[in-house]
Write a protein that holds these residues in place. Structure first.
Motif, PDB file in Angstrom:
ATOM      1  N   ASP A  27       0.770  -1.242   0.000  1.00  9.31           N
ATOM      2  CA  ASP A  27       0.000   0.000   0.000  1.00  9.31           C
ATOM      3  C   ASP A  27       0.804   1.296   0.000  1.00  9.31           C
ATOM      4  O   ASP A  27       0.455   2.242  -0.682  1.00  9.31           O
ATOM      5  CB  ASP A  27      -0.961   0.019   1.198  1.00  9.31           C
ATOM      6  CG  ASP A  27      -2.182  -0.815   0.854  1.00  9.31           C
ATOM      7  OD1 ASP A  27      -2.262  -1.257  -0.305  1.00  9.31           O
ATOM      8  OD2 ASP A  27      -3.026  -1.025   1.741  1.00  9.31           O
ATOM      9  N   ASP A  28       1.882   1.339   0.828  1.00  4.04           N
ATOM     10  CA  ASP A  28       2.589   2.624   0.902  1.00  4.04           C
ATOM     11  C   ASP A  28       3.788   2.661  -0.041  1.00  4.04           C
ATOM     12  O   ASP A  28       4.570   3.602  -0.020  1.00  4.04           O
ATOM     13  CB  ASP A  28       3.040   2.892   2.349  1.00  4.04           C
ATOM     14  CG  ASP A  28       4.172   1.964   2.739  1.00  4.04           C
ATOM     15  OD1 ASP A  28       4.153   0.788   2.284  1.00  4.04           O
ATOM     16  OD2 ASP A  28       5.090   2.406   3.468  1.00  4.04           O
ATOM     17  N   GLU A  29       3.954   1.640  -0.871  1.00  9.52           N
ATOM     18  CA  GLU A  29       5.114   1.602  -1.768  1.00  9.52           C
ATOM     19  C   GLU A  29       4.813   2.283  -3.098  1.00  9.52           C
ATOM     20  O   GLU A  29       3.699   2.197  -3.610  1.00  9.52           O
ATOM     21  CB  GLU A  29       5.504   0.149  -2.060  1.00  9.52           C
ATOM     22  CG  GLU A  29       6.305  -0.477  -0.959  1.00  9.52           C
ATOM     23  CD  GLU A  29       6.576  -1.956  -1.238  1.00  9.52           C
ATOM     24  OE1 GLU A  29       7.398  -2.515  -0.532  1.00  9.52           O
ATOM     25  OE2 GLU A  29       5.952  -2.539  -2.157  1.00  9.52           O
ATOM     26  N   LYS A  30       5.864   2.913  -3.619  1.00  7.84           N
ATOM     27  CA  LYS A  30       5.724   3.534  -4.941  1.00  7.84           C
ATOM     28  C   LYS A  30       6.933   3.158  -5.785  1.00  7.84           C
ATOM     29  O   LYS A  30       7.997   2.853  -5.247  1.00  7.84           O
ATOM     30  CB  LYS A  30       5.690   5.060  -4.796  1.00  7.84           C
ATOM     31  CG  LYS A  30       4.498   5.553  -3.998  1.00  7.84           C
ATOM     32  CD  LYS A  30       4.479   7.063  -3.943  1.00  7.84           C
ATOM     33  CE  LYS A  30       3.498   7.577  -2.897  1.00  7.84           C
ATOM     34  NZ  LYS A  30       2.123   7.191  -3.141  1.00  7.84           N
ATOM     35  N   VAL A  31       6.741   3.216  -7.112  1.00  5.78           N
ATOM     36  CA  VAL A  31       7.894   2.994  -7.995  1.00  5.78           C
ATOM     37  C   VAL A  31       7.989   4.140  -8.994  1.00  5.78           C
ATOM     38  O   VAL A  31       6.983   4.746  -9.355  1.00  5.78           O
ATOM     39  CB  VAL A  31       7.808   1.665  -8.790  1.00  5.78           C
ATOM     40  CG1 VAL A  31       7.977   0.471  -7.904  1.00  5.78           C
ATOM     41  CG2 VAL A  31       6.533   1.581  -9.585  1.00  5.78           C
ATOM     42  N   ILE A  32       9.210   4.406  -9.407  1.00  4.25           N
ATOM     43  CA  ILE A  32       9.409   5.412 -10.447  1.00  4.25           C
ATOM     44  C   ILE A  32      10.118   4.743 -11.625  1.00  4.25           C
ATOM     45  O   ILE A  32      11.050   3.965 -11.428  1.00  4.25           O
ATOM     46  CB  ILE A  32      10.166   6.647  -9.896  1.00  4.25           C
ATOM     47  CG1 ILE A  32      10.406   7.665 -11.013  1.00  4.25           C
ATOM     48  CG2 ILE A  32      11.471   6.297  -9.226  1.00  4.25           C
ATOM     49  CD1 ILE A  32      10.811   9.051 -10.496  1.00  4.25           C
ATOM     50  N   VAL A  33       9.631   5.040 -12.824  1.00  5.59           N
ATOM     51  CA  VAL A  33      10.147   4.383 -14.028  1.00  5.59           C
ATOM     52  C   VAL A  33      10.508   5.461 -15.053  1.00  5.59           C
ATOM     53  O   VAL A  33       9.691   6.343 -15.319  1.00  5.59           O
ATOM     54  CB  VAL A  33       9.057   3.469 -14.655  1.00  5.59           C
ATOM     55  CG1 VAL A  33       9.583   2.730 -15.880  1.00  5.59           C
ATOM     56  CG2 VAL A  33       8.485   2.494 -13.641  1.00  5.59           C
ATOM     57  N   PRO A  34      11.711   5.408 -15.624  1.00  5.80           N
ATOM     58  CA  PRO A  34      11.983   6.346 -16.725  1.00  5.80           C
ATOM     59  C   PRO A  34      11.184   5.942 -17.955  1.00  5.80           C
ATOM     60  O   PRO A  34      11.151   4.753 -18.311  1.00  5.80           O
ATOM     61  CB  PRO A  34      13.494   6.185 -16.972  1.00  5.80           C
ATOM     62  CG  PRO A  34      13.904   4.909 -16.328  1.00  5.80           C
ATOM     63  CD  PRO A  34      12.858   4.536 -15.315  1.00  5.80           C
ATOM     64  N   GLY A  35      10.534   6.892 -18.581  1.00  2.88           N
ATOM     65  CA  GLY A  35       9.728   6.568 -19.759  1.00  2.88           C
ATOM     66  C   GLY A  35      10.568   6.473 -21.018  1.00  2.88           C
ATOM     67  O   GLY A  35      11.799   6.599 -20.980  1.00  2.88           O
ATOM     68  N   PHE A  36       9.902   6.206 -22.125  1.00  3.01           N
ATOM     69  CA  PHE A  36      10.460   6.353 -23.472  1.00  3.01           C
ATOM     70  C   PHE A  36      11.376   5.222 -23.946  1.00  3.01           C
ATOM     71  O   PHE A  36      11.471   4.964 -25.119  1.00  3.01           O
ATOM     72  CB  PHE A  36      11.196   7.704 -23.539  1.00  3.01           C
ATOM     73  CG  PHE A  36      11.747   8.146 -24.855  1.00  3.01           C
ATOM     74  CD1 PHE A  36      11.061   7.936 -26.041  1.00  3.01           C
ATOM     75  CD2 PHE A  36      12.965   8.838 -24.913  1.00  3.01           C
ATOM     76  CE1 PHE A  36      11.584   8.397 -27.257  1.00  3.01           C
ATOM     77  CE2 PHE A  36      13.485   9.294 -26.115  1.00  3.01           C
ATOM     78  CZ  PHE A  36      12.804   9.075 -27.284  1.00  3.01           C
ATOM     79  N   TYR A  37      12.080   4.541 -23.048  1.00  6.44           N
ATOM     80  CA  TYR A  37      12.999   3.529 -23.573  1.00  6.44           C
ATOM     81  C   TYR A  37      12.746   2.149 -22.997  1.00  6.44           C
ATOM     82  O   TYR A  37      12.042   1.981 -22.013  1.00  6.44           O
ATOM     83  CB  TYR A  37      14.459   3.949 -23.392  1.00  6.44           C
ATOM     84  CG  TYR A  37      15.072   3.772 -22.013  1.00  6.44           C
ATOM     85  CD1 TYR A  37      15.011   4.775 -21.063  1.00  6.44           C
ATOM     86  CD2 TYR A  37      15.760   2.592 -21.671  1.00  6.44           C
ATOM     87  CE1 TYR A  37      15.602   4.629 -19.814  1.00  6.44           C
ATOM     88  CE2 TYR A  37      16.365   2.443 -20.436  1.00  6.44           C
ATOM     89  CZ  TYR A  37      16.283   3.461 -19.513  1.00  6.44           C
ATOM     90  OH  TYR A  37      16.870   3.306 -18.281  1.00  6.44           O
ATOM     91  N   GLY A  38      13.330   1.188 -23.675  1.00  2.00           N
ATOM     92  CA  GLY A  38      13.269  -0.197 -23.231  1.00  2.00           C
ATOM     93  C   GLY A  38      14.504  -0.901 -23.741  1.00  2.00           C
ATOM     94  O   GLY A  38      15.502  -0.237 -24.086  1.00  2.00           O
ATOM     95  N   VAL A  39      14.444  -2.207 -23.791  1.00  2.00           N
ATOM     96  CA  VAL A  39      15.583  -2.964 -24.322  1.00  2.00           C
ATOM     97  C   VAL A  39      15.080  -3.982 -25.353  1.00  2.00           C
ATOM     98  O   VAL A  39      13.948  -4.460 -25.263  1.00  2.00           O
ATOM     99  CB  VAL A  39      16.374  -3.715 -23.215  1.00  2.00           C
ATOM    100  CG1 VAL A  39      17.258  -2.772 -22.432  1.00  2.00           C
ATOM    101  CG2 VAL A  39      15.452  -4.486 -22.284  1.00  2.00           C
ATOM    102  N   THR A  40      15.949  -4.304 -26.291  1.00  2.00           N
ATOM    103  CA  THR A  40      15.606  -5.337 -27.277  1.00  2.00           C
ATOM    104  C   THR A  40      15.720  -6.687 -26.572  1.00  2.00           C
ATOM    105  O   THR A  40      16.288  -6.774 -25.477  1.00  2.00           O
ATOM    106  CB  THR A  40      16.600  -5.311 -28.458  1.00  2.00           C
ATOM    107  OG1 THR A  40      17.885  -5.662 -27.949  1.00  2.00           O
ATOM    108  CG2 THR A  40      16.646  -3.946 -29.126  1.00  2.00           C
ATOM    109  N   PRO A  41      15.213  -7.761 -27.194  1.00  2.00           N
ATOM    110  CA  PRO A  41      15.337  -9.068 -26.533  1.00  2.00           C
ATOM    111  C   PRO A  41      16.796  -9.405 -26.203  1.00  2.00           C
ATOM    112  O   PRO A  41      17.080 -10.147 -25.263  1.00  2.00           O
ATOM    113  CB  PRO A  41      14.744 -10.035 -27.560  1.00  2.00           C
ATOM    114  CG  PRO A  41      13.787  -9.185 -28.348  1.00  2.00           C
ATOM    115  CD  PRO A  41      14.396  -7.822 -28.417  1.00  2.00           C
TER     116      PRO A  41
END
Ligand code: ASP
Length: 459
Positions: free
Chosen positions: A178-192
Motif C-alpha cells: 500500500d505505501d510503496e511507490k515505484v518510479i520508471v523512466p519513460g520512453f525507452y526499453g531494451v531489445t530481446p
C-alpha cells in the motif's frame, strides 16, 4: 492504483519536480510514476532529448532544423542541466554526473543503436535524480529501470514497439504494498538481446499506458502543462473551454485532426481494458482536467471542433469513370506507391477527389500526375492547394444529425464558402473543407454557433 506520467514540462527543473512530489503525496493511489527527460526550460532552450540527439548525430539534428547548436554546446547544456537539478534538489551529484559523462563520451555504438542509447539517457538520469529526491523527502519509492524489469521493444532502436513479454515482466516485478511507490523512466526499453531501444518521440506516454494496462490500473493520469483537451484550438479561440469528459473514439477523431494531446498509441491498450485516462495540469493540480473514457452518456451533441491545415485536393475527372471497375483501387495503389497517406474521398459518377497533406506532394506531384495519366488516362487532373478540413466531433451527433444543417446555415450567414463536405459512416463526425485563408473565421463561426451551450444540448 493509479499510474501517473509526468511529461517534460512537469520535470524540466527543480521547481516543477517539487510540484510533482506534492502531487504524488496528495493521493496514496499514485503508486507508479513515469517521468520524461527535462523539457524546454526557457523560451529559447531546447529539450534535453534534442540535445542528446544532436550529440548522437554529430550536430546534424539541430542543423537540419537550421538551429546553430554545436555538439559541444549540447554536451555542456546536458551536463549543466543535470548538475543544476542535483544542486537545486540538494542530492548527491558525483556518481550521477560521472556516469552520465561516461555514457556520453565513451560509447562505441553506431548509427541507430547510438541514437537510441543517447536518447534514453535523458529519461534514465532524470528518473535517478527524481528517485533520490523523492527518497530524501520521505517517500517509500523504488527506481525500476526498463533494462532491469524487461520493458522489451523490438529491434527498431529509434522507433521500438512494445513486445508481448513486457506485460508479464511488469506483472512479475511490480508487486506493490500500500505505501510503496515505484518510479520508471519513460520512453525507452531494451531489445530481446538487452540493447537499449527507444520508442517514437513522446514515448513516455506509451510507457505509462503500457504500465497502466499491464497492472490493470484504476486510472492513468497524464500530467502535462495544459488544463486538458480543449474544445477547439485555444491559439485560434483564446477563450476555448476544456472538455470535461470524452470517449477514446472522440479524442481519436479530434487528435487525428490537429489536437496533439498525447501519443495516441498510449491509449490503445487502456481503451481495450477500459482504463480511464485523465489529462491534468501539473501547474494547476486542483483542476480536474479531461477524463477520457470508453463510454459515456452524451449530454451534448458535439465535444469539439478540430482543424487540419495545409491539405491539398487531387481531383480526377474522366468520362464513364463510374463504370470502370477497379479505377479507385488503382488510384489508391498509386498513392500508396508514393507513400502518400490519403484522407476523405468525395466522389461522383465521373469525378473523384482525394485529400492529402500538401507536404506529401512536395517533389512528388509531377511524377504522381504522370503515373496517374499513364495508368488511368483521366481527362483532367486538378490540384488545389491550401485547403483546411474542419472536423466536428461528438457521439451526440448520432442523436441529431441535423446539426449539419446548423453548421451549413452558420457558414451561409457569414458568407463562408465551403469546398468539400463529408460525413463519417459512424455518424459521430463530419468534415467541412474550406480555403485555408478563411479557415480561422470558419472555425470561429462554427464554434460560436454549435458549441454554445443552448445549441449543443441534447434536449
Ligand atoms: N523525452 C522524449 C521526447 O522528448 C520522450 C517523452 O518526453 O515522452 O520525445
Amino acid at each position: 492504483m493509479k499510474v501517473c506520467k509526468f511529461g517534460g514540462s512537469s520535470v524540466k527543473n527543480s521547481t516543477q519536480i517539487k510540484k510533482i512530489v506534492d502531487i504524488v503525496k496528495r493521493d496514496e493511489k499514485r503508486q507508479v510514476i513515469v517521468v520524461s527527460a527535462p523539457g524546454r526550460d526557457e523560451e529559447y532552450d531546447e529539450k534535453i532529448t534534442d540535445h542528446l540527439l544532436n550529440l548522437a548525430t554529430e550536430g546534424s539534428h539541430f542543423l537540419e532544423q537550421k538551429i546553430e547548436i554545436s555538439t559541444k554546446n549540447s554536451f555542456d547544456a546536458i551536463m549543466k542541466k543535470y548538475e543544476k537539478l542535483c544542486d537545486d534538489l540538494s542530492i548527491q551529484k558525483k556518481k550521477i554526473l560521472d556516469a552520465l559523462k561516461k555514457d556520453l563520451t565513451s560509447c562505441d555504438l553506431k548509427d541507430d543503436k547510438k541514437q537510441a542509447f543517447f536518447l534514453s539517457r535523458g529519461e534514465h538520469y532524470n528518473a535517478k535524480i527524481i528517485a533520490d529526491y523523492m527518497k530524501k523527502v520521505g517517500l517509500n519509492i523504488k527506481l525500476m529501470l526498463p533494462e532491469d524489469f524487461g520493458f522489451i521493444l523490438d529491434n527498431e532502436y529509434t522507433d521500438g514497439k512494445v513486445q508481448p513479454q513486457t506485460y508479464d515482466n511488469i506483472k512479475k516485478h511490480f508487486t506493490l504494498k500500500d505505501d510503496e511507490k515505484v518510479i520508471v523512466p519513460g520512453f525507452y526499453g531494451v531489445t530481446p538481446k538487452g540493447e537499449i531501444s527507444v520508442m517514437s518521440r513522446g514515448g513516455s506516454d506509451l510507457t505509462g499506458g503500457e504500465l497502466a494496462y499491464a497492472l490493470d490500473a484504476d486510472m492513468y493520469e497524464n500530467w502535462t502543462d495544459t488544463n486538458g483537451v480543449y474544445e477547439v484550438d485555444p491559439r485560434v479561440i483564446p477563450d476555448a473551454k476544456v472538455i470535461p469528459r470524452l470517449t477514446f473514439k472522440e479524442l481519436r477523431l479530434l487528435s487525428s485532426k490537429g489536437f496533439n494531446v498525447f501519443h495516441f498509441n498510449a491509449m490503445l491498450n487502456c481503451k481495450k481494458s477500459k482504463i480511464p485516462i485523465r489529462v491534468r495540469n501539473t501547474n494547476n493540480p486542483t483542476n480536474k482536467g479531461t477524463l477520457i473514457l470508453s463510454e459515456r452518456v452524451p449530454m451534448e451533441k458535439l465535444v469539439g471542433v478540430a482543424k487540419l491545415d495545409n491539405m491539398a485536393s487531387i481531383h480526377i475527372q474522366k468520362d464513364m469513370l463510374g463504370e470502370e471497375i477497379g479505377f479507385t483501387a488503382e488510384l489508391l495503389k498509386i498513392f500508396g506507391e508514393f507513400h502518400i497517406n490519403t484522407y476523405h474521398y468525395p466522389t461522383d459518377k465521373d469525378d473523384l477527389a482525394i485529400l492529402v497533406e500538401q507536404e506529401d506532394l512536395k517533389g512528388n506531384i509531377n511524377n504522381l500526375r504522370r503515373e496517374i495519366d499513364k495508368r488511368l488516362k483521366p481527362d483532367n487532373i486538378f490540384v488545389t492547394y491550401s485547403l483546411s478540413v474542419i472536423t466536428l466531433v461528438g457521439i451526440g451527433l448520432k442523436e441529431d444529425s441535423f446539426t449539419i444543417v446548423d453548421a451549413i446555415a452558420a457558414l451561409k450567414e457569414n458568407n463562408i464558402a465551403f469546398e468539400m463536405f463529408d460525413m463519417s459512416p459512424s455518424k459521430i463526425s463530419f468534415h467541412i473543407g474550406v480555403a485555408q485563408n478563411i479557415s480561422d473565421i470558419a472555425l470561429e463561426t462554427l464554434y460560436d454557433k454549435l458549441l454554445a451551450k443552448e445549441n449543443n444540448c441534447i434536449c
